[in-house]
Design a protein around this motif. Structure first.
Motif, PDB file in Angstrom:
ATOM      1  N   LEU A  52       0.857  -1.163   0.000  1.00 45.43           N
ATOM      2  CA  LEU A  52       0.000   0.000   0.000  1.00 45.43           C
ATOM      3  C   LEU A  52       0.900   1.221   0.000  1.00 45.43           C
ATOM      4  O   LEU A  52       1.726   1.385   0.864  1.00 45.43           O
ATOM      5  CB  LEU A  52      -0.844  -0.023   1.278  1.00 45.43           C
ATOM      6  CG  LEU A  52      -1.847   1.094   1.413  1.00 45.43           C
ATOM      7  CD1 LEU A  52      -3.015   0.839   0.497  1.00 45.43           C
ATOM      8  CD2 LEU A  52      -2.322   1.162   2.842  1.00 45.43           C
ATOM      9  N   ASP A  53       0.748   2.050  -0.991  1.00 46.55           N
ATOM     10  CA  ASP A  53       1.490   3.293  -0.999  1.00 46.55           C
ATOM     11  C   ASP A  53       0.538   4.397  -1.384  1.00 46.55           C
ATOM     12  O   ASP A  53       0.326   4.663  -2.561  1.00 46.55           O
ATOM     13  CB  ASP A  53       2.665   3.206  -1.969  1.00 46.55           C
ATOM     14  CG  ASP A  53       3.564   4.412  -1.819  1.00 46.55           C
ATOM     15  OD1 ASP A  53       3.216   5.288  -1.006  1.00 46.55           O
ATOM     16  OD2 ASP A  53       4.585   4.476  -2.503  1.00 46.55           O
ATOM     17  N   SER A  65       0.798   7.552  -0.515  1.00 49.93           N
ATOM     18  CA  SER A  65       1.341   8.893  -0.405  1.00 49.93           C
ATOM     19  C   SER A  65       1.573   9.506  -1.785  1.00 49.93           C
ATOM     20  O   SER A  65       2.003  10.636  -1.897  1.00 49.93           O
ATOM     21  CB  SER A  65       2.646   8.854   0.373  1.00 49.93           C
ATOM     22  OG  SER A  65       3.546   8.018  -0.285  1.00 49.93           O
ATOM     23  N   ILE A  66       1.318   8.718  -2.828  1.00 52.94           N
ATOM     24  CA  ILE A  66       1.484   9.231  -4.187  1.00 52.94           C
ATOM     25  C   ILE A  66       0.178   9.030  -4.948  1.00 52.94           C
ATOM     26  O   ILE A  66      -0.757   8.431  -4.433  1.00 52.94           O
ATOM     27  CB  ILE A  66       2.611   8.485  -4.923  1.00 52.94           C
ATOM     28  CG1 ILE A  66       2.343   6.986  -4.868  1.00 52.94           C
ATOM     29  CG2 ILE A  66       3.954   8.823  -4.352  1.00 52.94           C
ATOM     30  CD1 ILE A  66       3.139   6.188  -5.827  1.00 52.94           C
ATOM     31  N   ASN A  77      -2.672   9.971   5.006  1.00 52.70           N
ATOM     32  CA  ASN A  77      -2.324   8.575   4.676  1.00 52.70           C
ATOM     33  C   ASN A  77      -3.129   7.551   5.464  1.00 52.70           C
ATOM     34  O   ASN A  77      -2.574   6.602   6.001  1.00 52.70           O
ATOM     35  CB  ASN A  77      -0.837   8.306   4.935  1.00 52.70           C
ATOM     36  CG  ASN A  77       0.028   8.892   3.864  1.00 52.70           C
ATOM     37  OD1 ASN A  77      -0.457   9.602   2.971  1.00 52.70           O
ATOM     38  ND2 ASN A  77       1.303   8.606   3.912  1.00 52.70           N
ATOM     39  N   SER A 133      14.317  14.607   5.228  1.00 46.07           N
ATOM     40  CA  SER A 133      15.394  13.632   5.325  1.00 46.07           C
ATOM     41  C   SER A 133      15.812  13.122   3.945  1.00 46.07           C
ATOM     42  O   SER A 133      16.898  12.594   3.796  1.00 46.07           O
ATOM     43  CB  SER A 133      14.993  12.478   6.235  1.00 46.07           C
ATOM     44  OG  SER A 133      13.702  12.048   5.942  1.00 46.07           O
ATOM     45  N   LYS A 145       9.675   4.012  -3.617  1.00 46.11           N
ATOM     46  CA  LYS A 145       8.647   4.897  -3.100  1.00 46.11           C
ATOM     47  C   LYS A 145       8.964   6.346  -3.344  1.00 46.11           C
ATOM     48  O   LYS A 145      10.099   6.743  -3.393  1.00 46.11           O
ATOM     49  CB  LYS A 145       8.519   4.681  -1.599  1.00 46.11           C
ATOM     50  CG  LYS A 145       7.812   3.414  -1.284  1.00 46.11           C
ATOM     51  CD  LYS A 145       7.722   3.228   0.197  1.00 46.11           C
ATOM     52  CE  LYS A 145       7.135   4.434   0.845  1.00 46.11           C
ATOM     53  NZ  LYS A 145       5.712   4.567   0.569  1.00 46.11           N
ATOM     54  N   ALA A 146       7.914   7.102  -3.486  1.00 43.22           N
ATOM     55  CA  ALA A 146       8.103   8.517  -3.648  1.00 43.22           C
ATOM     56  C   ALA A 146       7.659   9.209  -2.377  1.00 43.22           C
ATOM     57  O   ALA A 146       6.485   9.378  -2.127  1.00 43.22           O
ATOM     58  CB  ALA A 146       7.293   9.011  -4.824  1.00 43.22           C
ATOM     59  N   TYR A 147       8.592   9.501  -1.533  1.00 46.11           N
ATOM     60  CA  TYR A 147       8.386  10.483  -0.516  1.00 46.11           C
ATOM     61  C   TYR A 147       7.152  10.284   0.343  1.00 46.11           C
ATOM     62  O   TYR A 147       6.187  11.030   0.265  1.00 46.11           O
ATOM     63  CB  TYR A 147       8.318  11.858  -1.179  1.00 46.11           C
ATOM     64  CG  TYR A 147       8.623  12.960  -0.229  1.00 46.11           C
ATOM     65  CD1 TYR A 147       9.784  12.894   0.508  1.00 46.11           C
ATOM     66  CD2 TYR A 147       7.759  14.018  -0.063  1.00 46.11           C
ATOM     67  CE1 TYR A 147      10.081  13.891   1.400  1.00 46.11           C
ATOM     68  CE2 TYR A 147       8.046  15.019   0.827  1.00 46.11           C
ATOM     69  CZ  TYR A 147       9.202  14.956   1.548  1.00 46.11           C
ATOM     70  OH  TYR A 147       9.491  15.941   2.432  1.00 46.11           O
ATOM     71  N   ALA A 148       7.145   9.199   1.107  1.00 43.91           N
ATOM     72  CA  ALA A 148       6.048   9.000   2.040  1.00 43.91           C
ATOM     73  C   ALA A 148       6.410   9.695   3.324  1.00 43.91           C
ATOM     74  O   ALA A 148       7.437   9.395   3.927  1.00 43.91           O
ATOM     75  CB  ALA A 148       5.843   7.519   2.309  1.00 43.91           C
ATOM     76  N   GLU A 149       5.595  10.621   3.743  1.00 40.10           N
ATOM     77  CA  GLU A 149       5.945  11.326   4.959  1.00 40.10           C
ATOM     78  C   GLU A 149       5.486  10.561   6.180  1.00 40.10           C
ATOM     79  O   GLU A 149       4.398  10.012   6.216  1.00 40.10           O
ATOM     80  CB  GLU A 149       5.392  12.724   4.940  1.00 40.10           C
ATOM     81  CG  GLU A 149       6.444  13.684   4.461  1.00 40.10           C
ATOM     82  CD  GLU A 149       5.854  14.988   3.996  1.00 40.10           C
ATOM     83  OE1 GLU A 149       6.051  15.985   4.692  1.00 40.10           O
ATOM     84  OE2 GLU A 149       5.208  14.984   2.942  1.00 40.10           O
ATOM     85  N   ALA A 150       6.334  10.530   7.171  1.00 38.87           N
ATOM     86  CA  ALA A 150       6.044   9.746   8.365  1.00 38.87           C
ATOM     87  C   ALA A 150       5.002  10.459   9.226  1.00 38.87           C
ATOM     88  O   ALA A 150       5.051  11.673   9.359  1.00 38.87           O
ATOM     89  CB  ALA A 150       7.322   9.540   9.162  1.00 38.87           C
ATOM     90  N   PRO A 151       4.089   9.707   9.823  1.00 39.52           N
ATOM     91  CA  PRO A 151       3.076  10.326  10.683  1.00 39.52           C
ATOM     92  C   PRO A 151       3.546  10.470  12.123  1.00 39.52           C
ATOM     93  O   PRO A 151       2.738  10.624  13.014  1.00 39.52           O
ATOM     94  CB  PRO A 151       1.905   9.354  10.582  1.00 39.52           C
ATOM     95  CG  PRO A 151       2.534   8.034  10.367  1.00 39.52           C
ATOM     96  CD  PRO A 151       3.804   8.284   9.587  1.00 39.52           C
ATOM     97  N   THR A 190      13.300  12.670   9.854  1.00 40.56           N
ATOM     98  CA  THR A 190      12.776  11.314   9.828  1.00 40.56           C
ATOM     99  C   THR A 190      13.891  10.327   9.523  1.00 40.56           C
ATOM    100  O   THR A 190      14.632  10.501   8.559  1.00 40.56           O
ATOM    101  CB  THR A 190      11.693  11.199   8.744  1.00 40.56           C
ATOM    102  OG1 THR A 190      10.730  12.206   8.982  1.00 40.56           O
ATOM    103  CG2 THR A 190      11.035   9.841   8.773  1.00 40.56           C
ATOM    104  N   GLU A 202      11.068   5.817   7.158  1.00 42.96           N
ATOM    105  CA  GLU A 202       9.769   6.144   6.580  1.00 42.96           C
ATOM    106  C   GLU A 202       8.943   4.877   6.485  1.00 42.96           C
ATOM    107  O   GLU A 202       9.477   3.815   6.201  1.00 42.96           O
ATOM    108  CB  GLU A 202       9.950   6.685   5.164  1.00 42.96           C
ATOM    109  CG  GLU A 202      10.445   8.100   5.127  1.00 42.96           C
ATOM    110  CD  GLU A 202      10.808   8.526   3.722  1.00 42.96           C
ATOM    111  OE1 GLU A 202      10.857   7.655   2.839  1.00 42.96           O
ATOM    112  OE2 GLU A 202      11.042   9.719   3.539  1.00 42.96           O
ATOM    113  N   GLU A 206       5.947  -0.379   2.686  1.00 42.69           N
ATOM    114  CA  GLU A 206       4.711  -1.060   2.347  1.00 42.69           C
ATOM    115  C   GLU A 206       4.177  -1.893   3.507  1.00 42.69           C
ATOM    116  O   GLU A 206       4.869  -2.165   4.482  1.00 42.69           O
ATOM    117  CB  GLU A 206       4.928  -1.938   1.135  1.00 42.69           C
ATOM    118  CG  GLU A 206       6.072  -2.876   1.334  1.00 42.69           C
ATOM    119  CD  GLU A 206       6.597  -3.346  -0.003  1.00 42.69           C
ATOM    120  OE1 GLU A 206       7.180  -4.422  -0.041  1.00 42.69           O
ATOM    121  OE2 GLU A 206       6.403  -2.633  -1.000  1.00 42.69           O
ATOM    122  N   VAL A 224      -1.287   4.949   7.987  1.00 37.54           N
ATOM    123  CA  VAL A 224      -0.152   4.137   7.573  1.00 37.54           C
ATOM    124  C   VAL A 224       1.094   4.575   8.344  1.00 37.54           C
ATOM    125  O   VAL A 224       1.380   5.757   8.438  1.00 37.54           O
ATOM    126  CB  VAL A 224       0.085   4.291   6.056  1.00 37.54           C
ATOM    127  CG1 VAL A 224       1.333   3.540   5.635  1.00 37.54           C
ATOM    128  CG2 VAL A 224      -1.129   3.798   5.293  1.00 37.54           C
TER     129      VAL A 224
END
Lengths: 758, 655
Positions: free
Chosen positions: A48-49, A51-52, A611, A641, B7-13, B30, B33, B36, B292
């Motif tokens: 699951l992704d 964020s895009i 998300n 980061s 992955k493209a830039y999933a920001e951490a919650p 961070t 990150e 999946e 997530v």
């Protein structure tokens, strides 16, 4: 001797009994119920992704052209739409003449799987929640209870006078057809509650408009969470099926209380900043864009994917007349649940616009909303095109204070001369256009100043020095904003009265938030007051650029004796405030849509969604709406980061880069409230600033002041954004280079193609 | 391990923390990150084992089976018809699978193909204990084939079995914790109450793991300190006790570089380097609906070679992955170099890290060692101070002092000789001059002033304590005023203690302490002592007046008042090697003061030796009682206030 013994004995007894008492108090262990989860019978990996944005699968499934049953009769039509009405349920159907698709607000067939409540809910034009004399909340739908409905048809629609006899509720529901869609209205003045014991709590109007069952129709729901998110009708991605329910503009702290949040390391989820939602039935064929024109401050967006309670995907706005709230009665947290006694007074108006073909997607919804804002005069294209490079936002921290053994010490981070030097240093390096924000210029420092006593801290810069600096750079078109917060009140500050200047919740709890230090929330009336005082003196002295924290993103009611206000009164006061500052240059952070009219610069914009697991995509909805009409900035880059990805995302979303800077090393702040700032020294960041600026500038200068026309995901992690001057920007988030549509894009890179590709 | 889309830039919650100055946690970029999520149709899984070859074994407890997920992402079920509630899984070098089954109360061993090989029952050895139950919950196996089993309710620690299933003994017992509350409870409770209230048995480790070198690591839920332990071959914990740790750790894993990862009940993930230095902390509980990157009920944690963290979520039945960011990989690079002693080589990396986060304390330590190695002692000293590393600071200081001495020794000796000669020559002549005479007169005049003489009288306590107390009592040689000045001086000495002492001796580190804090710690015990002693001796026919005790107490501290400042200054030139000088002097001062205090009581109250001892003991008892009463009163009053407040609140709400 004897007396001594007696004393000793009594002492011992006293101590023993009280110790036993204290120790014997058993602790009650709370047993939490764990919810069972729906497990999916699929042994494959599901990644699951969300964020895009995902690639749009082109599905050639035929749109199911629903017939219009006998029970519906045509009310009116125009060149593009026909409106049908079922007089018993108040359900409507709208036929889109362009695509011949029939939109329905109700489920007409009898579905076995649904229980009675949900059956009624899905078959009715509206469902009302009310509380009975015991305070229990019940649902009533058009089909579930006997009610008198008088329908008056007119040229463009109808008006239904509803009277629910048993409960004593009266109100009018008005549906008007126009070229683009239907407007649904419920005027506040038409509402009557005739029986004391029954109280209206909330209402859903046409909640199932556009609803689809399971995965039979491909499409998605658009939710306005953060920058925007999609929930595709897709079984694969589901791990946890919880509905999305969120208050527009965030919870009203005045009702739910500020909860004295403990910092458990989890970031707050995103807020809804604009009252729009939508659903597609066959993306790129048919879609609805729903804009809440009136009543958004009391609205909620509810999105239920199939699997969450029913098999339907449906999205709607729920409007809240009364809320239950918790009244604590002791420190331990015991309390009682109460109901709001006064009804929230507001009109409801939702514009459902039907989009067809190329517009039937989230980009189309964004453009629809953009048009709406243009028509309302919220957005206007009055940008000067004098510069051909994009601006860079620099935020400076002047100083904060540190507690010493005796008194407080000024921790100097950046002075007025430092700002001057840094700006000219960057200009020499080729960064021409800048928006500069300066925090921590007034006495008390960035976290401990209070805007009523506006006075410059001389160790950072005198009023005269500031004036000179601002004038110097105004000529060069580099505005320097002084930062103030008119909402957060510092209890320790001079002139701050805890009694009069802090808001109370409806349960009479003080509203406090933790924003690098504890603050009271000031009532909107007080904010207006303070602002008038300060802005006058600032404006008179030639400081006409003002950046305001918190005000743009927080909306709450106040229930104290001093300056009480409801949520919409607060909203109006914030509007008045900014109306007064029209001749000033105003910058706001994450501003809600009701303030966009006055926002000259969006100093921070949501760049992500929360998300949630039910989300399948994150989309730059707010960016597509605002691009070309307002400059907006990403969050400061020091805290990223993976800077590479962050830059690509800025280019994708059309956001300009920003940095949070100090002259001194941030480790000096360790004993101040600003100790969260862990890297900000200009000398460390200079090279990165220039690099990031050059990269984003190269991509975005070509489309400066242009609007986004289309955004398409060409392949996994490869995006094409098309602008109004027919420039295409390709962004490749992948490590590997790609060739698409005859365009070569390096890995982790972008490409600007002028004159349109293909 | 997972072949996944980039992955493209999933920001951490969640926020990420690292260790900053003064032991405080500071925010940082961070480090990991959320990646999946693997949905594997699991039902309340409780354990997971990640094998270096890329396969993963999950104890699918609710479905009574082990799932092996091969590198090819193909699933295989193991022991489906044998297992009942597998709660622990381990795979050894031969790919034999060890399973702890809680409900069957057995340990099962399957071969690499997943076929049943052996089962192990409750050990029959008497040492294991007949009454002790065998409920295997977690399991680990070392290189020699010894099996470590954590059994439910087993108070003795981890049961260690050989590969034949014979009981070898218990490993890694935790110590019992005794708190003041428990002591009180023991003192005042009846036997029945005691039984009801607590069983003070040592807590069993919650989970364990064994690294490539065969070192055993355990985590124990419910321990306030030392909840993470790393054991050497001899079974001793080699981590220091002041780790930044959680009291609810539930699993631990070790990566190829020896970095330790642990997760607690609240879904917070902690990373430490192999020495136990806190590197990162992040993650959290998902209170809202399904974000997530947060977890609901984590039960197990694994780390892959590429430092991908896998978290098994029992409630969701999924595996959540976390990937390290560029920032974290830079930090890891630095840590690896540092661990191998390549300080100079790690300099560039650490400087980069430091630019990203100016408060990253670990980087200062590494940079300090690099500087020390390169002979840049001044710089090293600076960095060590920032790193708050006293041992290193002391070493660097030793180097600097040594250098200085070498360069200047000749001059120092010369200077001393010259001064000595001058002194001899000039002293006699000077004494004759008028100026010196009048100066001496002046000094004598000042000395004769009452207050000054009273203050100077403190010198006599060093020489003739018995006489001085006599004079103090009978001749009024001191006054309340002079004592009060000395009391204030005592307080000032506490402040100079913070500012004057060198960094090596813990100076400068308490600057953040509040003034009132120092006031209470200095004067609180003294006030209690004086009052208690007065009360006790009044009843016990002591002669001393309150005034005498007040004066006597502070004059008894003469050695400290006179000696503290010189000692504080002395620390400026000492290193840890000469710490004994400081410690020894300090001990003498304290001992001396104690003796003086004893003499004071004896003389002032005119007691015999025995009476004095009795008096002192009673005084101390009185002090304890007074503290208790004050604490109780405080508690009672606050509860009372709360009670009244809540009544008012309730009345307001209901009416």
């Amino acid at each position: 001797m004897c007396r001594k013994k007696v004393i000793a004995m009594t002492m011992a007894v006293l101590i023993m009994t009280s110790t036993v008492q204290i120790l014997a108090k058993g602790t009650v262990i709370e047993v939490k119920e764990t919810k069972s989860i729906a497990s999916i019978n699929d042994n494959n990996f599901i990644s699951l992704d969300n964020s895009i944005t995902q690639k749009e699968e082109i599905t050639d499934s035929n749109t199911i052209n629903k017939n219009i049953p006998e029970s519906y009769k045509k009310v009116c039509e125009n060149d593009s739409l026909e409106l049908y009405l079922n007089e018993e349920t108040l359900g409507i159907k709208v036929k889109n003449k362009i695509t011949n698709y029939v939109w329905s607000s109700t489920i007409d067939e009898d579905k076995e799987e649904l229980n009675d409540t949900w059956k009624d809910f899905s078959k009715s034009g509206f469902t009302l929640e009310y509380s009975d004399k015991k305070g229990k909340i019940e649902k009533v739908s058009t089909v579930s209870m006997d009610m008198k409905i008088d329908i008056k048809e007119n040229k463009n629609g109808f008006e239904a006078k509803v009277f629910i006899k048993k409960l004593g509720f009266r109100f009018n529901l008005k549906v008007t057809l126009n070229e683009k869609g239907v407007n649904v209205e419920l005027p506040n003045e038409s509402i009557k509650e005739e029986k004391e014991i029954y109280k209206m709590q909330s209402i859903y109007i046409y909640p199932f408009l556009g609803a689809t069952e399971n995965y039979e129709v491909p499409g998605y729901m658009f939710v306005p969470d953060g920058s925007g998110a999609l929930i595709r009708f897709d079984s694969d991605t589901a791990i946890e099926k919880e509905p999305f329910i969120k208050r527009i503009y965030g919870d009203d702290y005045g009702i739910v209380g500020s909860k004295n949040e403990k910092d458990d390391g989890v970031l707050k989820s995103e807020t809804i900043h604009y009252p729009v939602f939508g659903i597609t039935n066959n993306t790129n064929k048919n879609a609805i864009s729903a804009i809440i024109d009136k009543g958004a401050e009391y609205g909620e967006v509810n999105a239920y994917p199939s699997g969450a309670t029913t098999d339907y995907n449906w999205i709607t706005s729920k409007f809240i007349y009364r809320e239950n709230f918790f009244k604590p009665i002791n420190k331990k947290g015991d309390g009682i649940v109460s109901n709001q006694s006064k009804r929230n007074n507001f009109d409801i108006k939702v514009d459902y616009n039907f989009l067809s073909n190329d517009d039937a997607n989230y980009v189309g919804m964004a453009k629809d909303y953009q048009n709406y804002l243009l028509k309302k005069g919220v957005l206007d294209k009055s940008k000067d095109n004098s510069k051909d490079s994009i601006p860079l936002k620099l935020e400076f921290l002047g100083f904060d204070t540190k507690e010493k053994l005796l008194g407080a010490e000024v921790v100097k981070m950046t002075t007025v001369e430092d700002v001057d030097n840094i700006i000219s240093d960057l200009r020499e390096a080729g960064v021409d256009d800048m928006d500069v924000i300066f925090k921590g210029w007034a006495k008390g420092g960035v976290t401990k100043s209070y805007p009523t006593n506006y006075s410059f801290e001389k160790k950072i810069g005198t009023e005269k020095q500031w004036k000179q600096l601002i004038q110097k750079y105004d000529r060069e078109n580099v505005p320097i904003y002084l930062y103030s917060d008119f909402v957060l009140g510092n209890e320790g500050a001079k002139n701050f009265s805890k009694l009069k200047d802090s808001s109370l919740s409806i349960a009479k709890q003080m509203l406090k938030i933790d924003d690098n230090g504890q603050y009271s929330l000031m009532p909107a009336g007080k904010t207006l007051n303070v602002f008038e005082k300060q802005s006058e003196s600032l404006n008179d002295n030639g400081f006409s650029n003002l950046a305001m924290g918190t005000l743009g993103r927080l909306l709450f009611s106040n229930h104290s004796e001093y300056n009480p206000s409801t949520r919409d009164e607060s909203l109006n006061m914030y509007n008045d405030l900014l109306e007064k500052s029209k001749d000033m240059n105003i910058g706001l952070y994450n501003a809600n849509d009701y303030l966009w009219k006055y926002t000259d610069n969006m100093l921070e914009i949501p760049m992500k969604s929360s998300n949630y697991m039910i989300f399948t995509d994150t989309v730059p909805f707010i960016q597509i709406v605002l691009k070309g009409y307002m400059n907006y900035y990403a969050t400061p880059s020091n805290f990223n980061s993976n800077s590479e990805d962050a830059i690509l995302k800025m280019i994708d979303y059309g956001a300009y880069p920003s940095f949070y800077l100090t002259k001194e090393n941030s480790s000096k702040l360790i004993e101040t409230n600003s100790n969260w700032l862990y890297t900000s020294e200009y000398d460390i960041w200079k090279d990165e600033i220039i690099k990031e600026y050059n990269m984003t500038n190269e991509a975005l200068k070509v489309v400066k002041d242009e609007t986004i026309v289309d955004r398409e995901v060409l392949a996994d992690n490869i995006v094409k954004v098309t602008y109004s001057n027919s420039v295409d920007i390709f962004i490749n988030y992948n490590e590997d280079k790609a060739e698409i549509d005859g365009v070569n894009i390096e890995g982790k890179s972008f490409k600007v193609v002028e004159g349109g590709s293909k | 391990m997972m072949i996944s889309p980039i992955k493209a830039y999933a920001e951490a919650p969640y926020k990420t923390y690292t260790l900053g100055p003064k032991g405080k946690l500071v925010e940082t970029q961070t480090a990991y990150e959320p990646g999946e999520i693997l949905n594997l149709d699991l039902n309340s899984p409780e354990d997971m084992y990640y094998k270096e070859d890329g396969s993963m074994y999950i104890a699918d407890t609710g479905n009574s089976r082990i799932i092996k997920i091969g590198k090819d992402k193909k699933n295989q079920y193991i022991g489906a018809d044998i297992l009942k509630a597998p709660t622990g899984v381990f795979v050894d070098d031969n790919n034999d699978i060890y399973v702890a089954d809680r409900d069957n109360k057995r340990v099962y061993i399957f071969n690499s193909k997943g076929e049943f090989k052996k089962e192990i029952d409750k050990p029959k050895e008497p040492l294991y204990g007949k009454s002790a139950d065998f409920v295997p919950e977690k399991i680990s196996v070392d290189k020699r084939g010894n099996i470590y089993v954590i059994t439910g309710g087993g108070a003795n620690g981890v049961a260690q079995l050989n590969n034949k299933g014979q009981f070898l003994g218990y490993f890694a017992s935790n110590l019992t914790e005794t708190s003041l509350k428990m002591v009180l409870q023991r003192t005042f409770f009846t036997e029945n109450q005691m039984k009801q209230l607590f069983k003070n048995t040592p807590s069993t480790p919650t989970n364990l793991t064994i690294d490539e070198k065969g070192l055993v690591y355990t985590v124990t839920k419910g321990l306030q300190s030392e909840s993470i332990k790393k054991f050497n071959i001899a079974g001793e914990n080699i981590l220091t006790s002041d780790l930044k740790e959680s009291d609810s750790f539930i699993d631990i894993a070790v990566d190829v570089d020896g970095n330790m990862f642990s997760i607690d009940e609240y879904g917070r993930i902690y990373e430490y380097d192999s020495f136990g230095n806190f590197i990162f902390g992040f993650g959290g509980k998902d209170i809202e609906n399904g974000r997530v990157g947060l977890t609901k009920n984590p039960t197990a944690l694994s780390v892959t070679e590429s430092k991908e963290i896998l978290i098994l979520d029992k409630e969701r039945g999924v595996v959540q992955t976390y990937k390290q960011t560029n920032f974290a990989s830079e930090v890891h690079k630095g840590i690896l170099l540092y661990k191998d002693g390549l300080y100079t080589e790690s300099k560039e990396t650490w400087n980069k890290v430091l630019n990203m986060n100016n408060s990253f304390i670990l980087s200062y330590e590494a940079l300090a060692k690099a500087a020390l190695k390169n002979g840049e002692n001044k710089e090293a000293l600076n960095y060590f101070e920032l790193a708050e590393y006293t041992k290193g600071y002391s070493d660097a200081f030793w180097e600097i002092r040594n250098e200085w001495l070498q360069n200047n020794l000749v001059y120092i000796i010369l200077a001393i000789i010259v001064l000595a000669i001058l002194n001899k020559l000039l002293k006699k002549r000077l004494n004759r001059t008028k100026l010196v005479k009048s100066l001496k007169n002046n000094i004598n005049n000042i000395k004769n002033k009452k207050l000054i003489s009273e203050l100077i009288f403190i010198k006599k306590f060093i020489k003739k304590p018995l006489d001085s107390y006599y004079e103090l009592k009978r001749k009024n040689r001191v006054s309340i005023l002079s004592s009060t000045i000395l009391y204030i001086l005592l307080f000032v000495l506490q402040i100079t203690n913070v500012y004057l002492k060198s960094f090596t001796f813990g100076g400068g580190q308490e600057v953040g302490k509040s003034l009132t804090g120092i006031l209470i710690t200095v004067y609180g015990p003294l006030v209690l002592w004086i009052i208690s002693n007065y009360l006790v001796s009044t009843i016990n026919d002591g002669e001393g007046r309150l005034k005498d005790i007040y004066n006597g107490t502070i004059y008894a501290m003469a050695p400290y008042i006179l000696g503290a400042l010189p000692l504080q200054l002395l620390t400026k030139v000492l290193t840890l090697n000469e710490k004994f000088i400081y410690d020894f002097s300090m001990n003498i001062i304290i001992a001396w003061s104690t003796i003086l205090m004893f003499v004071m009581i004896k003389e002032i109250h005119n007691y015999s030796f025995k009476e004095t001892i009795k008096n002192i003991l009673l005084t101390i008892f009185g002090m304890v009682l007074m503290t208790l009463v004050i604490a109780l009163l405080y508690m009672l009053i606050t509860q009372e206030v709360d009670f009244v407040k809540s009544i008012i609140q309730e009345v307001r709400v209901r009416v």
